[in-house]
Design an enzyme around this catalytic site. Structure first.
Site, short mmCIF file in Angstrom:
data_model
loop_
_atom_site.label_atom_id
_atom_site.label_comp_id
_atom_site.label_asym_id
_atom_site.label_seq_id
_atom_site.Cartn_x
_atom_site.Cartn_y
_atom_site.Cartn_z
N MET A 242 -74.60 0.34 33.97
CA MET A 242 -75.37 -0.87 34.30
C MET A 242 -76.09 -0.64 35.63
SD MET A 242 -74.89 -3.11 31.82
CE MET A 242 -75.01 -1.73 30.67
N HIS A 243 -76.99 0.35 35.62
CA HIS A 243 -77.67 0.78 36.84
C HIS A 243 -78.30 -0.39 37.61
CE1 HIS A 243 -77.35 5.01 35.68
NE2 HIS A 243 -77.89 4.73 34.51
N ASP A 244 -79.17 -1.13 36.93
CA ASP A 244 -79.99 -2.12 37.63
C ASP A 244 -79.17 -3.29 38.16
OD1 ASP A 244 -82.08 -0.47 37.00
OD2 ASP A 244 -82.85 -1.71 35.38
#
Length: 318
Positions: A242-244
Site C-alpha cells: 500500500m505504497h501511496d
C-alpha cells in the site's frame, strides 16, 4: 481532532484509489482538492479514475483538477496495459466502475494548487503519490507560495533498490528532473520510500477477508486481482504493498513510520542510474539533510487504518 489540510496529487491506479479512500475515510484530513498527473496511466485516464472513485464513495464535493500529461524534460510513453494496474488503471474488473458524471474544475492542477495555497489561512500539506511534475511546476512558477506549503509528503524513492530499474523507484523515474527540483527547493519534505512501503502490505490472506468485509472492500478485492498477481508472481512480496497510503498514515499517525533525516538528491545524468534517489546514508557529502526518509512501518496498525477507513466509507455509501 484537528484535521490536516491537504492537497493530494495522484496518478490514480489501484493503490492511489485506496489512498484516496484513506484520506477521505480516516477523519484525519481536510482534503482541499485532488490534482492528477500522468504516471500509472495517461493523465486523461488517471483523472477519470479519480472522478470514478470519488463518485463511488459519495465524495463528489472534492474538486479535481487535471495536471501534467508528460514529464518536464523527457517524453512519456504509456504502454497499452499496465502490468500492475491493468489497461484501465483500476484492475480491469469484470464489472468496471461506471463512467463518472462529475467533472473536473476546469483549472489546471498547478493553477488549482496555487489558488488554494494563496487563499488558505494556514499552510497546506501537499501529498504527491505519482510523478512530481505538478509540484515541481508549482515551485518553479510560484516560488512566493513556498511559505504556504507546510510540507510535502511524497511517495517515492528508495535507499536500496528500485522497482522501475535496479536502482530507481517508479514515481521518481517517471520524471527525475521534477523530483530533483522538489528535493532542492528548500521546502520541508518527507519521503515514503520503498524501503518502508514494501513492508506496508496487505497479506494475501488478509485480502481474502476484503471479499466479505463490506461493499466497498468487495469492490477493492475485485480491483486488486491484477495487483495481487504482480506482488505474488513478480515482486515475490508477502502481500500487496500500500505504497501511496503510507504518506497519509505517516501524517495522521507518525509513530507508525520509522524514519531518518538524510541528504537526498536524484541522478538526472546517469546511463544506468537515471532516476535513482541518491541517499547520503553514511553522511559523506557534508550536505545538510533535506529529506526525512521512511525506513520501516508498523504494518498491522497501518493496514487496520486502511480497513477502518474503507469500512467507514462503505457504511455511508448508497
Amino acid at each position: 481532532m484537528e484535521k490536516t489540510k491537504i492537497i493530494m496529487d495522484v496518478d490514480t491506479g489501484i493503490d492511489d484509489a485506496i489512498a484516496i479512500c484513506l484520506a477521505l475515510g480516516s477523519g484525519a484530513f481536510d482534503v482541499l482538492g485532488i490534482t492528477t498527473t500522468f504516471g500509472n496511466r495517461k493523465v486523461d485516464v488517471t483523472t477519470k479514475n479519480t472522478l470514478k472513485i470519488l463518485e463511488l464513495i459519495g465524495k463528489t464535493n472534492i474538486p479535481v483538477s487535471k495536471g501534467a500529461a508528460k514529464p518536464i524534460v523527457k517524453e512519456y510513453f504509456s504502454p497499452e496495459k499496465s502490468i500492475v494496474h491493468g489497461a484501465d488503471g483500476l484492475g480491469d474488473m469484470e464489472n468496471p466502475l461506471p463512467e463518472p458524471t462529475i467533472k473536473e474544475t476546469g483549472m489546471s492542477a498547478v493553477e488549482f494548487m496555487a489558488k488554494t495555497l494563496a487563499e488558505s489561512d494556514e499552510p497546506v500539506t501537499i501529498v504527491p503519490v505519482g510523478p512530481m511534475t505538478n509540484v515541481a511546476t508549482l515551485l518553479m512558477t510560484s516560488p512566493e507560495l513556498k511559505p504556504k506549503i507546510k510540507e510535502v509528503v511524497v511517495m517515492g524513492g528508495s535507499m536500496l533498490k528500485g522497482n522501475a530499474s535496479p536502482v530507481a523507484e517508479a514515481n521518481i523515474k517517471q520524471d527525475p528532473e521534477a523530483a530533483y527540483i522538489l528535493l532542492h527547493s528548500g521546502v520541508k519534505i518527507r519521503m515514503a520510500c520503498l524501503d518502508a512501503t514494501w513492508n506496508g502490505y496487505v497479506s494475501f490472506d488478509e485480502l481474502e477477508d476484503w471479499k466479505t468485509d463490506n461493499k466497498l472492500s468487495r469492490i477493492f478485492y475485485q480491483m486488486c486481482g491484477i495487483y495481487s498477481e504482480h506482488y505474488k508472481l513478480r515482486m515475490k512480496n508477502p502481500g500487496l504493498a500500500m505504497h501511496d497510503s503510507m504518506t497519509l498514515a505517516w501524517i495522521a499517525r507518525p509513530e507508525l513510520v520509522k524514519s531518518e533525516d538524510y541528504y537526498v538528491t536524484v541522478d538526472i545524468d546517469g546511463r544506468y542510474t537515471y532516476g535513482m534517489t541518491v541517499t547520503d546514508v553514511n553522511r559523506v557529502t557534508g550536505e545538510k539533510p533535506n529529506v526525512t526518509m521512511s525506513t520501516d512501518v508498523d504494518r498491522v496498525p497501518f493496514i487496520n487504518m486502511i480497513k477502518e477507513a474503507i469500512a467507514r466509507l462503505s457504511s455511508e455509501m448508497k
